[in-house]
Structures are given as structure tokens and as C-alpha cells.
Design an enzyme around this catalytic site. Structure first.
Site, PDB file in Angstrom:
ATOM      1  CD  GLU A   1       0.478  -3.676   2.077  1.00 42.59           C
ATOM      2  OE1 GLU A   1       0.616  -2.964   2.901  1.00 42.59           O
ATOM      3  OE2 GLU A   1       1.202  -3.635   1.024  1.00 42.59           O
TER       4      GLU A   1
ATOM      5  CG  ASP B   1       5.282  -3.479  -1.909  1.00 43.50           C
ATOM      6  OD1 ASP B   1       4.187  -3.417  -1.184  1.00 43.50           O
ATOM      7  OD2 ASP B   1       5.797  -2.513  -2.565  1.00 43.50           O
TER       8      ASP B   1
ATOM      9  CG  ASP C   1       8.724  -0.729  -4.531  1.00 42.48           C
ATOM     10  OD1 ASP C   1       8.282  -0.111  -3.728  1.00 42.48           O
ATOM     11  OD2 ASP C   1       9.177  -0.753  -5.482  1.00 42.48           O
TER      12      ASP C   1
END
Ligand SMILES: [Zn+2]
Length: 393
Positions: free
Chosen positions: A266, A183, A348
Site C-alpha cells: 500500500e 499491510d 491487519d
């Protein structure tokens, strides 16, 4: 698989002059061809190459004959690639963000000229470039194979580099772990699904210096020596930031790709976020896109699987333990306790775990999650001492 190997070199005064002349010619060939293409329509490499040969016979352009023809042809080939990518982008055949049409080259930007096999050779320590002579780069690492081309670069801070394109073999290293989810953020550069975190170097002092110099530049008279000096200082400081960032991103991406068989990131809407002016400076400094490109390239090199999941996956809204959906969280909230299973999560790390799950095809039963989210509206939110505003400024 192709890779670039870059080396710094210090030209002699004579070579500096020859290179300046070469860069000028490469730029003129590009700009002439581009002007023609913009006026009419793009006519393709062969036509432009024939026009270049003709133009060398005219008084206005006969000085193009003084430099090697190889980088001039290459300049047209590069324009051809730029146009092909642009047309593909228009037709939606190219992934990523929309490309703009090729642009004119400026004297003040960084300069480059590319030599293919016919225009250069390597003998011992030195690199011979046609009509430039022998250059002696600092061989910081060995070239793995015979290069197919070399680009000579002068950057905005007046540094010179030779950048070789070489064929490299994939590396054989077994991964310690099956997969990892990552992340990306501003405060913490990368939170990993295994609980590790990586923090960016602190760019703020250098960034402040750039901003001060830019203000100074704005006040100085155009074309003045002082202004030029400031411009060079800005370029040098930018390089310092870029070098620090590059070093950090290289080390992190190598470690992640070396240790894991599947790497999941992502898809971030970076260009969309950069439009948010408050966030844009911080985001541009981070180098998320650069990091992604590095991970992707290194995954190929190490024979790993590189996956990017959709930015619409609610990775921070779901419990990575049980799949319970608690909904949107304010950016300020750094820690969450799941109402359903009681697990306390770092925000996170939880997102990274979900990124890993989605990327490797293990997702929670969404129907079950939806049913539950209808009966319980909000998850309890624990605000711990770690709470900090996302930018920390
Ligand atoms: Zn849970």
C-alpha cells in the site's frame, strides 16, 4: 541491471590523511559550484567543469591539483544529477515526494568521493585509487562483474567503505505463490495476506540511548573534545540501529520476493505521518520506505511484479471475504467480525488480503457493497484480548 556492492576497509594513517584531503577537495568543488549556481542560475556540467579547470590555476584553489581530478569531475556530475532531479521534481516529472534544491556539504556529515574507470583499478585483493594508493577491503562476498565505478565513503562514525556499482543478471527462481498483499504497521511490521506476520526488532533500548546522548550533547560546549566524543557515540548508536534494521528488512524482502510472483504494497504517506510528532519517531525507526525500495529492487532482480496500490483504497474498511463495507475502525480495534458473512478477521491480515485483491485486479463489486452499507450502518466489532494501543508505549 545495476547493483551496489559495499565493503569495509581500514585505511593506514597515510591513507586516512590522503582521503581527508580528497574528501575536502570534493566538498569544496561541490560547494563552490553550488554557491555559483545559487547566486546566478545553474549553468550545466560543461560550464562548471571548464570553470573548475580555470580555478585550479588560481592561488585560492591551486591545491585542488594535489588530488585526483576524477572524483572532482564526478562531484560536478553528481551536482548535475541533483539539479536535474530537482528541476524534474519542480515540473512534476518525477514521482514521489518533492525534492528540495541541492544543499551545501558539511565537514561533519558523512564524506564520499567517486572514482570512475579512469581513476581506479582492482588487482588481486587490492583496490588502487588514483593518488591514494592500494586499499585492502574485506571481501565479504565476491564482486559479480567488473565494476563501473567505486565510491569511497567515510561515515559519521568514522567507518570507511568502498561501494562498487556493478551490472548484475536477473535471478531465475520460480515463485511458490501467485501473489501476496502486505499491510505495514507499527506494532506488527508486516501482516501478510497468507496470515503470516513479521515483527520488527526491538529498537527501543538503542533509541533511548540516542535520546539520552542527544540531551548530553545539547549541554556540552560547541567544539569541545567531550562534545565530539558524544557526537561519535551518537553516530555509532545510529549505525547500530540502522544495521539491525537493514538486516531485518533485507531478510524479509528477500523471502517475500523469492516466494511470490506478485508483491503488493500500500502506498503510505510516510512524510505526512512523520509530521505527526507522536508517531514520527516510531515510524522513522520502522523503515517502511526502505522496505518498499528493497522490495522493488529485488522484484526487478527476481523478475517479479511489484505493485503499489493507492493509499485511498479502504483496505481496512472492507471484508476481504464478501466485500461488505463496515466503515472506519478505530486504530485500537485489532479484530473484526463481518456482519454480512460472519467471518472473524484479524484487522491487519484482512487489510493485507484486500491489498492483495486490489493489487491483482480482483476487487469486490463496489456497487453491491455500497447498497449494503446503506441498509446496515455498523458492523459488529469484536474486541479481543489482542487489543493494544498502536504504539505500545
Ligand atoms: Zn464478510
Amino acid at each position: 541491471m545495476k547493483a551496489r556492492y559495499q565493503y569495509r576497509f581500514y585505511p593506514t594513517d597515510q591513507q586516512r590523511q590522503s582521503l581527508a584531503q580528497l574528501f575536502g577537495c570534493v566538498r569544496v568543488v561541490w560547494n563552490d559550484a553550488l554557491a555559483l549556481s545559487k547566486k546566478d542560475k545553474y549553468q550545466g556540467y560543461n560550464k562548471l567543469s571548464a570553470l573548475l579547470t580555470q580555478s585550479k590555476k588560481t592561488v585560492e584553489r591551486e591545491w585542488l591539483k594535489e588530488v585526483s581530478s576524477v572524483p572532482l569531475q564526478q562531484s560536478l556530475k553528481n551536482l548535475d544529477t541533483a539539479y536535474k532531479n530537482y528541476f524534474d521534481s519542480l515540473k512534476g516529472k518525477r514521482k514521489g515526494k518533492k525534492l528540495s534544491a541541492p544543499k551545501f556539504k558539511k565537514r561533519t556529515n558523512s564524506q564520499s568521493a567517486t572514482f570512475v574507470k579512469t581513476g581506479f583499478s582492482i588487482t588481486g585483493e587490492s583496490v588502487y585509487l588514483a593518488k591514494i594508493g592500494n586499499l585492502n577491503p574485506i571481501w565479504s562476498r565476491e564482486l559479480p562483474s567488473d565494476p563501473s565505478s567505486v565510491t569511497v565513503i567515510k561515515d559519521c562514525a568514522d567507518r570507511y567503505f568502498l561501494s562498487f556499482v556493478v551490472e548484475v543478471q536477473p535471478v531465475q527462481v520460480d515463485a511458490k505463490n501467485q501473489s501476496i498483499g502486505i499491510d505495514l504497521g507499527i506494532k506488527t511490521f508486516a501482516a501478510m495476506s497468507n496470515g503470516e506476520k513479521a515483527f520488527s526488532p526491538n529498537y527501543s533500548a538503542l533509541d533511548l540511548k540516542v535520546r539520552k546522548l542527544q540531551k548530553k550533547l545539547a549541554r556540552q560546549q560547541k567544539g569541545s573534545n567531550r562534545r565530539n566524543k558524544t557526537r561519535l557515540q551518537i553516530a555509532k548508536t545510529h549505525n547500530q540501529i540502522a544495521d539491525t534494521r537493514k538486516d531485518f528488512l533485507h531478510k524479509l524482502s528477500t523471502k517475500l520476493v523469492r516466494e511470490n510472483q506478485t508483491i503488493v504494497l500500500e502506498d503510505l504517506n510516510v512524510s505526512g505521518m512523520v509530521k505527526n510528532r507522536k508517531l514520527s519517531r516510531a515510524i522513522s525507526l520502522q523503515g517502511w520506505r526502505e522496505f518498499r525500495t528493497l522490495c522493488e529492487a529485488k522484484s526487478e532482480k527476481f523478475g517479479r511484479t511489484f505493485t503499489v496500490i493507492s493509499r485511498w483504497e479502504p483496505t481496512s474498511q472492507v471484508c476481504s471475504e464478501c466485500g461488505f463495507k463496515w466503515g472506519k475502525l478505530d486504530l485500537k480495534i485489532r479484530s473484526v467480525k463481518c456482519l454480512n458473512c460472519g467471518t472473524e478477521h484479524d484487522r491487519d491480515e484482512n487489510a493485507a488480503k484486500n491489498i492483495q485483491k486490489v493489487g491483482t485486479g480482483h476487487r469486490h463489486d463496489s456497487k453491491r457493497t455500497m447498497r449494503q452499507s446503506k441498509t446496515t450502518s455498523v458492523a459488529s466489532v469484536v474486541e479481543t484480548s489482542r487489543i493494544t494501543a498502536p504504539l505500545g508505549r
